[in-house]
Design a protein around this motif. Structure first.
Motif, short mmCIF file in Angstrom:
data_model
loop_
_atom_site.label_atom_id
_atom_site.label_comp_id
_atom_site.label_asym_id
_atom_site.label_seq_id
_atom_site.Cartn_x
_atom_site.Cartn_y
_atom_site.Cartn_z
N ALA A 173 37.58 30.39 49.34
CA ALA A 173 37.79 29.41 48.03
C ALA A 173 36.53 28.52 48.52
CB ALA A 173 38.80 29.02 48.73
N LEU A 213 43.46 29.76 43.43
CA LEU A 213 42.77 30.21 42.23
C LEU A 213 42.84 31.67 42.64
CD1 LEU A 213 40.17 27.25 41.48
CD2 LEU A 213 42.11 28.46 39.80
N ALA A 248 35.77 26.98 45.02
CA ALA A 248 36.98 26.95 44.14
C ALA A 248 38.08 26.25 45.25
CB ALA A 248 37.18 28.36 43.75
N ASN A 249 39.63 26.14 44.28
CA ASN A 249 40.93 26.19 45.38
C ASN A 249 41.49 27.12 45.51
OD1 ASN A 249 43.76 25.14 45.85
ND2 ASN A 249 43.20 23.80 44.73
N MET A 291 34.73 25.22 33.20
CA MET A 291 34.61 27.04 34.02
C MET A 291 36.07 27.35 33.53
SD MET A 291 33.56 28.34 37.08
CE MET A 291 31.75 27.30 37.79
N ARG A 312 38.22 31.19 32.91
CA ARG A 312 39.37 32.04 33.73
C ARG A 312 38.47 33.17 34.59
NH1 ARG A 312 41.63 36.83 34.82
NH2 ARG A 312 43.85 36.82 35.88
N THR A 357 35.28 31.36 36.82
CA THR A 357 35.56 31.51 38.39
C THR A 357 35.95 32.59 39.01
OG1 THR A 357 36.86 29.47 37.10
CG2 THR A 357 38.04 29.92 39.26
N LYS A 413 32.38 33.44 40.66
CA LYS A 413 32.12 32.40 41.60
C LYS A 413 32.62 33.52 42.83
CE LYS A 413 32.32 28.67 41.41
NZ LYS A 413 32.15 26.98 40.96
N LEU A 414 34.47 33.74 42.58
CA LEU A 414 35.08 34.06 43.92
C LEU A 414 34.97 35.62 44.36
CD1 LEU A 414 39.27 32.36 42.63
CD2 LEU A 414 37.38 31.81 44.11
N HIS A 455 43.65 34.23 40.62
CA HIS A 455 43.25 35.27 39.74
C HIS A 455 43.71 36.80 39.97
CE1 HIS A 455 41.30 32.51 37.35
NE2 HIS A 455 40.22 31.59 38.08
N SER A 476 32.91 29.31 47.69
CA SER A 476 32.86 29.23 46.74
C SER A 476 33.11 27.49 45.87
CB SER A 476 33.84 30.40 45.85
OG SER A 476 35.44 29.54 45.54
#
Lengths: 205, 205
Positions: free
Chosen positions: A32, A41, A37-38, A1, A3, A6, A9-10, A45, A35
């Motif tokens: 996090a 991230l 995600a970590n 995925m 940049r 992601t 998504k956040l 971002h 989403s």
């Protein structure tokens, strides 16, 4: 995925959480988790949480600014555009309850840099839209001459106050919350106020 | 010196400091030093700093509420009263720059109890004044029927935004600060907007 995917998504996770909780008080780890995600991230971002909030408001503001340009280009009268604009502001605040809180937070409780960013991507395009709409209305003989900065202040202040000031009224003195019906009533009130005022003698009723 | 005299001295010191510094960020020890009283007296009279800020706003609100009653009793038309009221709100915010900040702080950033107090001694009397003025205007055939809660929201929101929203505009996009002249212009703008609106066709210009 990539940049952007992601990051997007956040932002989606953050906005969904704010709507669910009716609050902008959400943590990086909540975002996090939601989403998938970590948490690192978010920092990668957006730098920090304020950076993410700013990006979220910028995303929503971009949609609204596109709508303003679209509205201005419509083959309808300046008065009809003004009414649609009043409707659009109040509906946007109602659909995205966190937007109003985010604007206040980023303009007044965050950093001077964040406030400057909000001014540039949110306040400036809206003010420019008002300037052009008022000019068009005067040119077509529909509006009297109105200063755009004063107009912006009164219209945005009045719309903002329905959402920002209302809960203070509801808690202690028995004024109900902002429902879909209250929005409809306020849109009608603001259209009548901005277009015709309240004095009967002045508008020939 | 009796209890009330000391409490009054502390409020005077707090308001003078806020005006001097253009900020409500003042410490208890600053207030004590300025008033010549012991810092412990602030706690004795007001409990804590929020208690003092609440008492200060209550003191200023009481003056404004007295003015509203006086205005309502004047032998002038409802339209003239409405114009004087718009003038009065904007002038009060301009003369006491900390009042607007205090209202926002106590309604939104302090405790729920403080917000309820502000609603009761500030929002409720102002809303009641609007209700009675609008009724009088309708009874005398001068105003169209307007919902007082919606009217309150739009008028107070618009006036508030000149002082609360303006610094965000001035910083980043070149709109100047709120001067005496800007106040005069905004009073004229709000009078024209509330009384007659901006659409020429609607008010027979």
């Amino acid at each position: 995925m990539g940049r952007n995917a992601t990051a997007e998504k956040l932002l989606v996770a953050a906005s969904e959480l704010m709507i669910q909780r009716s609050s902008i008080e959400i943590s990086l780890s909540d975002i996090a988790q939601k989403s998938g995600a970590n948490a690192a991230l978010v920092k990668y971002h957006f730098g920090n949480k304020d950076g993410l909030l700013l990006a979220l408001l910028a995303r929503d503001a971009a949609t609204e600014v596109t709508n303003l340009e679209y509205l201005l280009a419509q083959p309808i009268s300046p008065t009809a555009k003004l009414k649609l604009h009043i409707n659009g502001i109040i509906r946007a605040y109602y659909r995205f309850p966190y937007m109003n809180r985010l604007i206040h937070y980023l303009l007044h409780e965050s950093s001077a840099e964040a406030a400057d960013e909000v001014s540039k991507f949110f306040v400036a395009p809206l003010l420019d839209f008002h300037r052009r709409l008022l000019e068009e209305g005067v040119a077509k003989g529909e509006f009297r001459v109105v200063d755009p900065v004063l107009f912006y202040t009164s219209l945005i202040g009045a719309c903002d106050h329905l959402f920002f000031g209302r809960h203070a009224m509801s808690r202690a003195i028995g004024v109900g919350p902002v429902t879909d019906d209250v929005c409809r009533q306020y849109i009608a009130h603001m259209e009548a106020l901005i277009c015709g005022g309240i004095v009967k003698g002045a508008n020939g009723e």
